[in-house]
Write a protein that holds these residues in place. Structure first.
Motif, PDB file in Angstrom:
ATOM      1  N   MET A   1      52.613  16.032  33.989  1.00 56.84           N
ATOM      2  CA  MET A   1      53.758  16.463  34.801  1.00 56.84           C
ATOM      3  C   MET A   1      53.383  17.637  35.691  1.00 56.84           C
ATOM      4  O   MET A   1      53.649  17.652  36.880  1.00 56.84           O
ATOM      5  N   THR A   2      52.701  18.681  35.130  1.00 61.78           N
ATOM      6  CA  THR A   2      52.413  19.895  35.896  1.00 61.78           C
ATOM      7  C   THR A   2      51.426  19.636  37.023  1.00 61.78           C
ATOM      8  O   THR A   2      51.336  20.416  37.951  1.00 61.78           O
ATOM      9  N   SER A   3      50.662  18.517  36.958  1.00 69.79           N
ATOM     10  CA  SER A   3      49.694  18.221  38.007  1.00 69.79           C
ATOM     11  C   SER A   3      50.272  17.345  39.104  1.00 69.79           C
ATOM     12  O   SER A   3      49.569  16.990  40.037  1.00 69.79           O
ATOM     13  N   ALA A   4      51.553  16.966  38.978  1.00 67.85           N
ATOM     14  CA  ALA A   4      52.165  16.102  39.989  1.00 67.85           C
ATOM     15  C   ALA A   4      52.126  16.805  41.339  1.00 67.85           C
ATOM     16  O   ALA A   4      52.664  17.902  41.508  1.00 67.85           O
ATOM     17  N   SER A   5      51.481  16.161  42.302  1.00 71.47           N
ATOM     18  CA  SER A   5      51.282  16.796  43.598  1.00 71.47           C
ATOM     19  C   SER A   5      52.381  16.508  44.591  1.00 71.47           C
ATOM     20  O   SER A   5      52.369  17.031  45.699  1.00 71.47           O
ATOM     21  N   TRP A   6      53.341  15.688  44.212  1.00 65.81           N
ATOM     22  CA  TRP A   6      54.383  15.292  45.159  1.00 65.81           C
ATOM     23  C   TRP A   6      55.563  16.251  45.219  1.00 65.81           C
ATOM     24  O   TRP A   6      56.476  16.083  46.019  1.00 65.81           O
ATOM     25  N   HIS A   7      55.561  17.299  44.337  1.00 68.70           N
ATOM     26  CA  HIS A   7      56.608  18.327  44.424  1.00 68.70           C
ATOM     27  C   HIS A   7      56.421  19.102  45.723  1.00 68.70           C
ATOM     28  O   HIS A   7      55.310  19.506  46.071  1.00 68.70           O
ATOM     29  N   ALA A   8      57.507  19.317  46.442  1.00 69.70           N
ATOM     30  CA  ALA A   8      57.414  19.916  47.778  1.00 69.70           C
ATOM     31  C   ALA A   8      58.242  21.189  47.880  1.00 69.70           C
ATOM     32  O   ALA A   8      59.297  21.321  47.256  1.00 69.70           O
ATOM     33  N   ARG A   9      57.725  22.123  48.658  1.00 65.89           N
ATOM     34  CA  ARG A   9      58.461  23.336  49.007  1.00 65.89           C
ATOM     35  C   ARG A   9      58.998  23.146  50.422  1.00 65.89           C
ATOM     36  O   ARG A   9      58.244  22.799  51.330  1.00 65.89           O
ATOM     37  N   ILE A  10      60.280  23.374  50.594  1.00 68.07           N
ATOM     38  CA  ILE A  10      60.940  23.143  51.880  1.00 68.07           C
ATOM     39  C   ILE A  10      61.340  24.488  52.479  1.00 68.07           C
ATOM     40  O   ILE A  10      61.984  25.313  51.801  1.00 68.07           O
ATOM     41  N   ARG A  11      60.983  24.715  53.722  1.00 67.18           N
ATOM     42  CA  ARG A  11      61.441  25.905  54.448  1.00 67.18           C
ATOM     43  C   ARG A  11      62.251  25.455  55.657  1.00 67.18           C
ATOM     44  O   ARG A  11      61.833  24.571  56.406  1.00 67.18           O
ATOM     45  N   CYS A  12      63.401  26.080  55.831  1.00 65.58           N
ATOM     46  CA  CYS A  12      64.241  25.844  57.013  1.00 65.58           C
ATOM     47  C   CYS A  12      64.726  27.212  57.478  1.00 65.58           C
ATOM     48  O   CYS A  12      65.662  27.786  56.885  1.00 65.58           O
ATOM     49  N   GLY A  13      64.078  27.748  58.501  1.00 59.86           N
ATOM     50  CA  GLY A  13      64.392  29.106  58.914  1.00 59.86           C
ATOM     51  C   GLY A  13      64.007  30.068  57.799  1.00 59.86           C
ATOM     52  O   GLY A  13      62.881  30.067  57.302  1.00 59.86           O
ATOM     53  N   ARG A  14      64.962  30.838  57.306  1.00 57.92           N
ATOM     54  CA  ARG A  14      64.712  31.808  56.246  1.00 57.92           C
ATOM     55  C   ARG A  14      65.039  31.246  54.864  1.00 57.92           C
ATOM     56  O   ARG A  14      64.842  31.909  53.855  1.00 57.92           O
ATOM     57  N   ASP A  15      65.557  30.028  54.814  1.00 53.80           N
ATOM     58  CA  ASP A  15      65.940  29.425  53.533  1.00 53.80           C
ATOM     59  C   ASP A  15      64.778  28.648  52.931  1.00 53.80           C
ATOM     60  O   ASP A  15      63.994  28.005  53.654  1.00 53.80           O
ATOM     61  N   THR A  16      64.704  28.709  51.587  1.00 53.91           N
ATOM     62  CA  THR A  16      63.658  27.995  50.863  1.00 53.91           C
ATOM     63  C   THR A  16      64.296  27.138  49.775  1.00 53.91           C
ATOM     64  O   THR A  16      65.223  27.577  49.089  1.00 53.91           O
ATOM     65  N   GLY A  17      63.794  25.940  49.627  1.00 53.42           N
ATOM     66  CA  GLY A  17      64.259  25.054  48.572  1.00 53.42           C
ATOM     67  C   GLY A  17      63.132  24.139  48.133  1.00 53.42           C
ATOM     68  O   GLY A  17      61.962  24.362  48.464  1.00 53.42           O
ATOM     69  N   ALA A  18      63.474  23.121  47.390  1.00 56.14           N
ATOM     70  CA  ALA A  18      62.480  22.192  46.863  1.00 56.14           C
ATOM     71  C   ALA A  18      62.782  20.786  47.369  1.00 56.14           C
ATOM     72  O   ALA A  18      63.834  20.516  47.951  1.00 56.14           O
ATOM     73  N   GLY A  19      61.847  19.909  47.133  1.00 59.78           N
ATOM     74  CA  GLY A  19      62.016  18.501  47.486  1.00 59.78           C
ATOM     75  C   GLY A  19      60.927  17.685  46.821  1.00 59.78           C
ATOM     76  O   GLY A  19      60.126  18.218  46.049  1.00 59.78           O
ATOM     77  N   PHE A  20      60.864  16.413  47.124  1.00 54.04           N
ATOM     78  CA  PHE A  20      59.814  15.583  46.518  1.00 54.04           C
ATOM     79  C   PHE A  20      59.516  14.390  47.416  1.00 54.04           C
ATOM     80  O   PHE A  20      60.401  13.832  48.074  1.00 54.04           O
ATOM     81  N   LEU A  21      58.242  14.008  47.425  1.00 54.41           N
ATOM     82  CA  LEU A  21      57.728  12.951  48.287  1.00 54.41           C
ATOM     83  C   LEU A  21      58.061  11.585  47.688  1.00 54.41           C
ATOM     84  O   LEU A  21      57.801  11.330  46.514  1.00 54.41           O
TER      85      LEU A  21
END
Length: 576
Positions: A1-21
């Motif tokens: 699980m910890t090696s899953a490379s599809w976890h994504a960091r999302i930036r939109c302007g000054r906001d930060t969130g997560a996502g996945f491929l």
């Protein structure tokens, strides 16, 4: 699980969130994470990658409009370029829940954790809050809580790493360690392409993709459909099936997806597509909907070869609707052996019946095997059995009679629904099969005054073919006609027009008709009469117009219940 490379960091302007491929260019996240995308740039970087930010744009949106309680908090991002990272894999909708609870992991990007961090949670229950969310609660009383930076993160099974949903909210009070998950099956409502990736019983990804595209095509029909989503759902599950969700269905895809993941009967989805097809104007889309999930575009499943004397009927039932003669129920079905496929079932005004029946009748051929012996059978109320269906123009592009295109017979609606008479008919056909040919029982024009009850009783033990010298128009002819139907006569023939009565019938048209009928039916097996009458109609149609052929107006009532499943009325509730 910890090696899953599809976890994504999302930036939109000054906001930060997560996502996945989820594909080589598509990333899922919460709509509120990229709420400023109209004015701010969006970039995506991957947890196990080089840290390079890839520009992205929002290509689909779940409808979220800004408030915490708004539904559809989902956004689909398209990357500027493809990536070689393996996408996330989804679990079945039910795998997130269990007793004991399943441990769920969330990979988010809160403040001071640019590389990401994990949080352990579990689903409280599979019950949806507001029909949208599942509540998450912390796995333990310590550890990482859900805080800003986790929104849009995939919720995964700790043991398999498969995705079951997405974090959409956390508790506002830091002392309450819970949050909300948008389950994967709810996400698929807002972005139907996701359904292709979510495992469901019975149907695989390509089948669901084909279903999605067909439903999309049906939804785009100009002028809309004559039948709403909830009515289609109820037809698919039947009267005893599960009730629709309290929130209802907003579109056709809602129905299709709910049937796929929520309704245990796998055949319900195929019933939905077949029923939906009846309301779609585009013929190729209708064919594809009826054939789903068969990947062969409607080719009927291979079955054992039919015997030489068997038929594959196309049944056209026309019945009163109970709302007066102006509204009729029409159902068209195709049969192979005892396998029935409903091609159309509607309540229609009388002036639309012929066009609709002919159109669906033509499409019913799509359900027959190439070697099938087609038999067009019109099931009509007794008072309409003299309807000139054999002379209907076959199609707008072919003005030849329908009765010259294929063997065509009529059957009585009331008799088809009388199980006692159906039983008697089966008995008579067993007797007919044991004899080389049947005799002709003549009901001449001069015998129209006989007692109908006597005729019924006299014919009840007989396997004779019954020929009438006059059509069932006058009262006397109608009574004897109905008496013959009640005697379970398997075959009846008559001229649609002819003798209207008179002092003598020795040389009338009715007597001549019966004489020719007796001549042509000698030695003819009753089971083959539809094919023989078809040949007679072809001969009559091409005969010289100044010398009308004796069989030009020949009508044939022929009914062998063994060719058809037991009559159970309409397979669907006709709506329009």
């Amino acid at each position: 699980m910890t090696s899953a490379s599809w976890h994504a960091r999302i930036r939109c302007g000054r906001d930060t969130g997560a996502g996945f491929l989820v594909s080589d260019r598509l990333v899922l996240t919460c709509a509120h994470v990229v709420a400023g995308s109209s004015t701010e740039g969006v970039s995506v970087s991957f947890a196990q990658g080089t840290g390079e930010a890839i520009a992205a744009r929002v290509i689909a949106h779940g409808g979220w409009d800004g408030r915490d309680t708004d539904l559809g908090d989902l956004a689909v991002l398209e990357l500027d370029r493809q990536v070689t990272i393996k996408p996330a894999v989804f679990a079945a909708p039910t795998e997130a829940y269990g007793d004991p609870p399943r441990k769920l992991l969330v990979y988010g990007f809160p403040k001071h954790y640019d590389e990401g961090t994990l949080a352990e949670y579990r689903a409280t229950t599979d019950q949806l809050i507001a029909g949208e969310w599942v509540q998450l609660e912390a796995w333990a009383a310590h550890g990482q809580p859900l805080v800003p930076g986790f929104s849009g993160a995939a919720v995964t099974l700790a043991d398999t790493g498969r995705v079951v949903g997405m974090v959409s909210a956390a508790a506002r009070d830091s002392g309450i360690r819970n949050g909300r998950m948008l389950p994967a099956h709810v996400m698929a409502r807002y972005w139907p392409r996701l359904a292709d990736l979510i495992p469901t019983p019975e149907y695989d990804g390509p089948q669901k993709e084909r279903l999605r595209l067909l439903v999309e095509a049906a939804s785009q029909q100009q002028g809309g459909l004559e039948c709403g989503p909830e009515r289609l759902y109820r037809d698919a599950v039947g009267r005893l099936g599960p009730l629709p969700p309290l929130s209802g269905f907003s579109c056709l895809w809602d129905v299709a997806w709910y049937l796929l993941y929520e309704v245990p009967d796998p055949e319900a989805v195929a019933r939905f597509t077949a029923r939906l097809a009846d309301f779609v104007e585009d013929a190729p889309t209708r064919f594809a909907l009826r054939s789903w999930p068969d990947a062969r575009n409607g080719t009927a499943p291979a079955r054992k070869a039919e015997t030489a004397r068997s038929w594959s009927p196309i049944l056209v039932e026309i019945a009163p609707s109970g709302c007066g003669d102006h509204q009729l129920l029409v159902e068209v079905s195709a049969y192979n052996g005892r396998h029935r496929r409903v091609v159309g079932s509607r309540r229609l005004p009388a002036e639309r019946v012929r066009a609709y029946a002919l159109e669906r009748l033509d499409e019913a051929y799509h359900e027959l095997e190439p070697g099938a012996r087609e038999l067009i059978a019109f099931v009509l109320p007794r008072r309409w059995l003299n309807l000139d269906v054999a002379h209907w123009q076959r199609s707008p592009d072919d003005d030849s009679p329908l009765g010259c295109f294929a063997p065509l017979v009529v059957m009585g609606l009331e008799r088809r629904r009388d199980f006692g008479l159906q039983h008697k008919l089966r008995q008579k056909w067993q007797q007919i099969d044991a004899q080389p040919a049947a005799r002709l029982h003549r009901v001449g024009c001069g015998s129209l005054g006989q007692d109908p009850r006597t005729l019924t009783v006299g014919l009840r033990r007989s396997t004779d073919i019954v020929g009438f010298g006059a059509p069932p128009r006058a009262v006397g002819a109608q009574r004897l006609f109905h008496a013959t139907l009640n005697a379970a006569a398997p075959v009846m023939l008559w001229p649609r027009t002819g003798c209207r009565g008179g002092p003598s019938h020795e040389d009338c048209r009715g007597t001549a008709f019966l004489d020719r009928l007796a001549e042509h039916l000698t030695g003819m097996p009753p089971a083959e009469l539809p094919a023989y009458v078809h040949e007679l109609r072809e001969t009559a149609y091409i005969a010289e117009p100044n010398e009308p052929h004796w069989a030009f107006d020949l009508a044939l009532l022929w009914e062998d219940p063994r060719c058809l499943p037991d009559p159970v009325g309409y397979q669907h509730t006709p709506v329009g």
